[in-house]
Scaffold this active site. Structure first.
Site, mmCIF file in Angstrom:
data_model
loop_
_atom_site.group_PDB
_atom_site.id
_atom_site.type_symbol
_atom_site.label_atom_id
_atom_site.label_comp_id
_atom_site.label_asym_id
_atom_site.label_seq_id
_atom_site.Cartn_x
_atom_site.Cartn_y
_atom_site.Cartn_z
ATOM 1 N N ALA A 82 8.461 -57.409 35.378
ATOM 2 C CA ALA A 82 8.754 -58.431 34.060
ATOM 3 C C ALA A 82 10.055 -59.524 33.289
ATOM 4 C CB ALA A 82 7.724 -57.698 32.883
ATOM 5 N N THR A 134 3.110 -40.721 29.700
ATOM 6 C CA THR A 134 2.477 -41.756 29.213
ATOM 7 C C THR A 134 2.755 -43.418 29.357
ATOM 8 O OG1 THR A 134 2.921 -40.052 26.754
ATOM 9 C CG2 THR A 134 2.349 -42.674 25.853
ATOM 10 N N CYS A 156 22.706 -55.539 39.461
ATOM 11 C CA CYS A 156 23.127 -54.003 39.478
ATOM 12 C C CYS A 156 23.948 -53.441 41.056
ATOM 13 C CB CYS A 156 21.727 -53.685 40.702
ATOM 14 S SG CYS A 156 19.956 -54.580 39.749
HETATM 15 N N1 PLP Z 1 14.374 -55.426 43.451
HETATM 16 C C1 PLP Z 1 14.494 -57.310 43.591
HETATM 17 C C2 PLP Z 1 14.405 -58.496 43.937
HETATM 18 C C3 PLP Z 1 15.123 -57.630 42.173
HETATM 19 O O1 PLP Z 1 16.051 -58.613 42.127
HETATM 20 C C4 PLP Z 1 15.657 -56.375 40.869
HETATM 21 C C5 PLP Z 1 16.782 -57.041 39.717
HETATM 22 O O2 PLP Z 1 17.625 -57.162 39.954
HETATM 23 C C6 PLP Z 1 14.960 -55.093 41.477
HETATM 24 C C7 PLP Z 1 13.849 -54.977 41.965
HETATM 25 C C8 PLP Z 1 15.054 -54.195 40.394
HETATM 26 O O3 PLP Z 1 13.930 -54.538 39.278
HETATM 27 P P1 PLP Z 1 14.191 -53.725 37.674
HETATM 28 O O4 PLP Z 1 15.615 -54.197 37.176
HETATM 29 O O5 PLP Z 1 13.195 -54.313 36.701
HETATM 30 O O6 PLP Z 1 14.472 -51.951 37.514
#
Ligand code: PLP
Length: 398
Positions: A205, A242, A330
């Site tokens: 989201a 939950t 990330c």
């Molecule tokens: N997959 C992709 C292609 C993404 O760009 C990201 C977030 O950078 C994710 C998965 C991970 O999503 P979330 O941050 O909601 O865990």
């Protein structure tokens, strides 16, 4: 006023989404698993969220599983489907593309290392495209051992969009299931699970002006699946715990909102993106556009600057009040060059200089003009700050 060009990392919560969530953060706090009136109010909201989210992607309400985000959706898809497939095959193998998000690639690596599921990696071309015939070749070479393929719908770092429907047909003709990570897509591309032909699809989201900490796994009815989290029988026994009702309501509202704004926002941002790309390529020496020139996300312009440390350049722009990313949020902080940029064939001296500009609802023409104005100087500064080779292995731990 700072310029935010990192919408692929996350987006602000839209006021309409926040308003939809509000009742379930206050008086409608019941547990959707409770039978009393408080629980029934939450259940009704959750049912509606399943329906709305499903409708937005052409799925049935029963095929929507609310998770804690895109990462969990990817994990749940790969782990849950492989576990489900074990009833038919002892150790079903998995194939992924070479440019998957770590939520897929690290999961696949662990599934191979610790759970005995062989992993195959499908190469991409210089623009980050998975050639559907490479998928066919990988599946055929494995002689039917690969039962699940995961190829992302669009890449978060270079924006390349994949031919998912074609890949799905190839997988299905060989008795194989297809999962796609569509986390970056709903604001700019129609996400219709039937047109795509996928068996599972991940969403998050917060990439579409919804709240953080809530995601969706679409799981086609009938796909073998065993829940990886055990506990209560929430989400039809497919994810224990939950349910975050306010989050689910927000995710559904965000998807609905994204669909309603998609055409206009895609056209607007494509024009701004292309202006940015043209400006950067014209103003900065020794830079390349990464990803596909046209089959790319409308909001994403990504580049590799030769002889630049991407994080130094990112910080130089930050000083100018411009927020961008060196790739996936990330993975920033990692001293290694982007795996995605290496996978598309860039040499290390280029791959270390990757930078992503991801536009969004707040982006204006003036923002783009400002980037084009200050970027050349920032690149000169960043190049001067780097003594090649970049980041010696003996450098400080980060
Ligand atoms: N997959 C992709 C292609 C993404 O760009 C990201 C977030 O950078 C994710 C998965 C991970 O999503 P979330 O941050 O909601 O865990």
């Amino acid at each position: 006023m700072a310029i935010y060009l990192d919408h692929s990392a996350t987006t602000p919560l839209a006021p309409a989404v926040r308003a939809a969530m509000e009742p379930y953060l206050t008086h409608g706090f019941g547990n959707a698993a409770s039978l009393h009136s408080f629980g029934r109010e939450a259940t009704a909201a959750l049912d509606e969220a399943h329906f709305t989210a499903g409708f937005a992607i052409g799925a049935r309400a029963s095929e929507i599983i609310f998770t804690s985000g895109g990462t969990e959706s990817d994990n749940l898809a790969l782990r849950g489907i492989l576990l489900g497939l074990k009833a038919q095959t002892a150790a079903p193998a998995l194939a992924i593309s070479a440019i998957e998000h770590h939520a897929v690639s690290e999961t696949a690596a662990q599934l191979e290392r610790h759970f005995g599921h062989p992993r195959h990696v499908i190469a991409v071309d210089g623009q980050g495209r998975v050639d559907p015939s490479s998928v066919a070749a990988t599946l055929d070479a494995a002689g039917g051992a690969i039962k699940l393929v995961s190829v992302m719908m669009a890449n978060n770092e270079i924006g390349t969009v994949q031919a998912i429907a074609e890949i799905a047909a190839i997988c299905h003709a060989r008795g194989c299931l297809l999962h796609t990570d569509a986390v970056q897509c709903p604001a700019y591309l129609p996400v219709d699970v039937n047109a795509l032909g996928v068996d599972a699809l991940s969403l998050s989201a917060h990439k579409v002006y919804g709240p953080k900490g809530i995601g969706i796994l679409y799981l086609r009815d009938g796909v073998p699946f065993i829940s990886t989290a055990t506990g209560g029988g929430h989400e039809r026994d497919r994810r224990a715990g939950t349910v975050n009702v306010a989050g689910a309501v927000g995710a559904a509202e965000a998807l609905k909102r994204a669909a309603s704004r998609r055409a206009e926002e895609t056209a607007r941002l494509t024009a701004l993106r292309d202006r940015l790309i043209a400006g950067v390529l014209a103003q900065v020496p020794e830079v390349v556009l990464t990803g596909h020139p046209t089959e790319r996300l409308a909001h994403l312009a990504s580049f590799a600057f030769k002889g630049v440390d991407g994080e130094v350049l990112q910080m130089a722009l930050d000083v100018e009040g411009i927020a961008v990313s060196t790739g996936s949020a990330c993975t920033s902080g990692s001293p290694e060059p982007s795996e995605v940029l290496l996978a598309i064939g860039l040499a290390r001296e280029w791959a270390l200089g990757g930078l992503r500009f991801s536009l969004g609802e707040s982006t204006t023409e003036a923002d783009i003009a400002r980037v084009i104005e200050v970027l050349p100087t920032c690149v000169v500064r960043a190049r001067a700050a780097v003594d090649f080779p970049l980041r010696p292995a003996t450098g400080p731990a980060r």
